[in-house]
Design a protein around this motif. Structure first.
Motif, PDB file in Angstrom:
ATOM      1  N   TRP A 212      -2.471  34.233 -10.797  1.00 17.74           N
ATOM      2  CA  TRP A 212      -3.046  33.154 -10.003  1.00 17.74           C
ATOM      3  C   TRP A 212      -3.980  33.645  -8.897  1.00 17.74           C
ATOM      4  O   TRP A 212      -4.792  32.900  -8.402  1.00 17.74           O
ATOM      5  CB  TRP A 212      -1.920  32.326  -9.367  1.00 17.74           C
ATOM      6  N   GLY A 213      -3.836  34.886  -8.545  1.00 14.27           N
ATOM      7  CA  GLY A 213      -4.598  35.376  -7.407  1.00 14.27           C
ATOM      8  C   GLY A 213      -6.092  35.386  -7.643  1.00 14.27           C
ATOM      9  O   GLY A 213      -6.875  35.378  -6.702  1.00 14.27           O
TER      10      GLY A 213
ATOM     11  N   SER B 224      14.037  35.413  -0.771  1.00 16.83           N
ATOM     12  CA  SER B 224      13.685  34.008  -0.972  1.00 16.83           C
ATOM     13  C   SER B 224      14.790  33.077  -0.518  1.00 16.83           C
ATOM     14  O   SER B 224      14.586  31.886  -0.395  1.00 16.83           O
ATOM     15  CB  SER B 224      13.346  33.766  -2.433  1.00 16.83           C
TER      16      SER B 224
ATOM     17  N   PRO C 218      12.770  37.060  -9.176  1.00 17.47           N
ATOM     18  CA  PRO C 218      12.285  37.072 -10.548  1.00 17.47           C
ATOM     19  C   PRO C 218      10.868  37.606 -10.629  1.00 17.47           C
ATOM     20  O   PRO C 218      10.100  37.476  -9.688  1.00 17.47           O
ATOM     21  CB  PRO C 218      12.336  35.595 -10.949  1.00 17.47           C
TER      22      PRO C 218
ATOM     23  N   LEU D 184       1.571  36.132  -9.201  1.00 19.62           N
ATOM     24  CA  LEU D 184       0.641  36.618  -8.194  1.00 19.62           C
ATOM     25  C   LEU D 184      -0.577  37.234  -8.861  1.00 19.62           C
ATOM     26  O   LEU D 184      -1.711  36.965  -8.511  1.00 19.62           O
ATOM     27  CB  LEU D 184       1.373  37.651  -7.335  1.00 19.62           C
TER      28      LEU D 184
ATOM     29  N   ILE E 142       8.643  36.500 -12.183  1.00 18.44           N
ATOM     30  CA  ILE E 142       7.692  35.379 -12.205  1.00 18.44           C
ATOM     31  C   ILE E 142       6.754  35.451 -11.011  1.00 18.44           C
ATOM     32  O   ILE E 142       5.562  35.320 -11.134  1.00 18.44           O
ATOM     33  CB  ILE E 142       8.451  34.033 -12.104  1.00 18.44           C
ATOM     34  N   ARG E 143       7.382  35.690  -9.867  1.00 15.41           N
ATOM     35  CA  ARG E 143       6.611  35.700  -8.641  1.00 15.41           C
ATOM     36  C   ARG E 143       5.491  36.737  -8.698  1.00 15.41           C
ATOM     37  O   ARG E 143       4.359  36.463  -8.351  1.00 15.41           O
ATOM     38  CB  ARG E 143       7.555  36.005  -7.487  1.00 15.41           C
TER      39      ARG E 143
ATOM     40  N   GLY F  36      -7.977  33.091  -8.872  1.00 16.07           N
ATOM     41  CA  GLY F  36      -8.698  31.827  -8.692  1.00 16.07           C
ATOM     42  C   GLY F  36      -8.064  30.917  -7.658  1.00 16.07           C
ATOM     43  O   GLY F  36      -7.461  29.921  -8.005  1.00 16.07           O
TER      44      GLY F  36
ATOM     45  N   MET G 124      10.386  40.006   1.064  1.00 11.57           N
ATOM     46  CA  MET G 124      10.911  38.764   1.651  1.00 11.57           C
ATOM     47  C   MET G 124      12.006  38.185   0.771  1.00 11.57           C
ATOM     48  O   MET G 124      11.796  37.928  -0.405  1.00 11.57           O
ATOM     49  CB  MET G 124       9.750  37.771   1.785  1.00 11.57           C
TER      50      MET G 124
ATOM     51  N   ALA H 125      -7.408  28.014  -5.035  1.00 15.65           N
ATOM     52  CA  ALA H 125      -7.843  26.627  -5.160  1.00 15.65           C
ATOM     53  C   ALA H 125      -9.183  26.378  -4.470  1.00 15.65           C
ATOM     54  O   ALA H 125     -10.027  25.643  -4.967  1.00 15.65           O
ATOM     55  CB  ALA H 125      -6.776  25.706  -4.573  1.00 15.65           C
TER      56      ALA H 125
END
Lengths: 299, 117
Positions: free
Chosen positions: A49-50, A3, A39, A46, A41-42, A52, A1, A54
């Motif tokens: 953060w994946g 951005s 970047p 991923l 970063i993404r 945990g 995708m 929210a």
């Protein structure tokens, strides 16, 4: 995708990319191949953060905090547009972003314009470089090339508009000579292209008389951001219920400063006025050109 | 369909802003996103919600609530020589009725704040 434009990766294709050679796969991938737009970063994020999401945390057990952002989400496109604008202005290139609904006759009008103004004997001897945007096919770029002008086709795939990022790369490939006129024929769509600055000097909206004189009210954003409205296919006026004065009044309601020129690429009616506007606008760009050309700032 | 594609592009840009912020601020998850949308921004909020929901899956913003804050549009009225509030591009001046207003604000699509953990 991607951005910037939200289109699927690999769906945007640039055809006629002579700088990279055709069919080597590089031309097609160019607008999305640069790591600064994707970047790591993404992807790192991923991974991190994946684990945990929210929703998995018990409410009340962890502190939430507020992060102030205050950032316009079109800022990235705006940065690319500024880079394009600097490049164009430094080189004395008049760039017009030509927008309309599909079937308004943009390509026919542009092809005739190029043919008339590029003649050296009785024309102006102007040189044109054209960027064609469509979801699919290279038909329009082929029609432009038949006039002798350089053209690059951008296929946006599922995308509904050109963005400044795609245009920047198309300009690199097209490499127009200083003083050329750059015509950017946007994807046929009276909605989304209004929101995406490409770095052009002016947006020119083409409205054909078969579309109805209430279009400026139905699609006010496009007419608001355009400096010139070309009312096209005026040779068909006797056959359609289209009120030219009412159309202009509607356009002025959404943009008091918009100019209107009625033209027919078929009969040639009104074209001298459009050519005069184009020459005068180009003269402004050349007059405003800085004496020392700066290098293109594009990373 | 066109509108959905357009809002998908905006959703992708929104997600990018959030992920850049996550990298800077070091938060792990986003609970709430406050997004200001101007009255003249040409954005369909429901299409934007859909796009954001789809694109945020598996990212730091997975499951986040998108709170859209409508921001009015402002325009300059030459006749009144003052800024007035309008709700659409071709509104007449609410004070004097003149048509020729010049919009001065209301096109923004701005991420205002995030609630994060």
């Amino acid at each position: 995708m991607c951005s910037v434009c939200g289109c699927g990766e690999g769906e945007v294709r640039i055809e006629g990319d002579t700088a990279h050679g055709r069919g080597d796969g590089h031309g097609g991938a160019a607008p999305h191949a640069h790591t600064h737009h994707h970047p790591s970063i993404r992807h790192d994020g991923l991974h991190h953060w994946g684990e945990g999401p929210a929703g998995a945390h018990a409410p009340g057990l962890e502190q939430t905090r507020m992060v102030r952002i205050e950032q316009d989400i079109l800022a990235e496109n705006a940065a690319h547009a500024s880079a394009n604008r600097r490049y164009l202005e430094h080189r004395g290139l008049l760039a017009l972003n030509v927008v309309s609904s599909p079937g308004s006759g943009k390509t026919t009008l542009l092809a005739r314009t190029i043919t008339d103004l590029s003649r050296t004997s009785d024309g102006d001897g102007l040189r044109f470089a054209v960027i064609e945007g469509d979801q699919q096919t290279t038909h329009d770029a082929e029609r432009i090339r038949a006039t002798g002008a350089a053209a690059i086709q951008i296929n946006t795939g599922k995308g509904c508009h050109l963005d400044a990022h795609m245009v920047g790369h198309a300009l690199e490939s097209l490499a127009p000579a200083d003083g050329d006129v750059v015509l950017i024929e946007n994807v046929g769509n009276l909605v989304c292209p209004a929101a995406f600055d490409l770095g052009e000097a002016h947006k020119v909206v083409v409205l054909s008389v078969t579309e109805g004189d209430d279009k400026p009210l139905k699609y006010p954003d496009m007419f608001h951001v355009s400096d010139l409205m070309l009312l096209a296919k005026t040779d068909l006026l006797p056959y359609v219920d289209f009120d030219v004065e009412r159309c202009l009044a509607n356009a002025r309601r959404v943009n008091p400063r918009i100019k209107m020129l009625a033209v027919s690429a078929k009969t040639g009616e009104g074209l001298p006025g459009w050519y005069a506007w184009l020459r005068a606008t180009r003269a402004q760009v050349l007059a405003g050109r800085e004496p020392t050309p700066a290098p293109a700032e594009r990373s | 369909m066109r509108l959905v594609v357009h809002e998908m592009a905006l959703s992708a840009s929104l997600l990018r802003v959030i992920e850049d912020s996550a990298a800077r601020e070091g938060f792990r998850a986003v609970r709430t996103v406050w997004l200001e949308i101007g009255a003249l921004a040409a954005v369909e909020p429901e299409a934007l919600r859909f796009g954001f929901e789809v694109l945020s899956r598996g990212t730091v913003a997975d499951g986040a609530t998108l709170r859209i804050v409508d921001v009015g549009a402002s325009a300059w009225c030459e006749a009144c020589a003052r800024t007035v509030t309008v709700s659409a591009r071709f509104d007449a001046c609410p004070l004097c009725g003149t048509d020729a207003l010049r919009p001065t604000g209301g096109r923004e699509i701005r991420v205002r704040e995030l609630e994060v953990t």
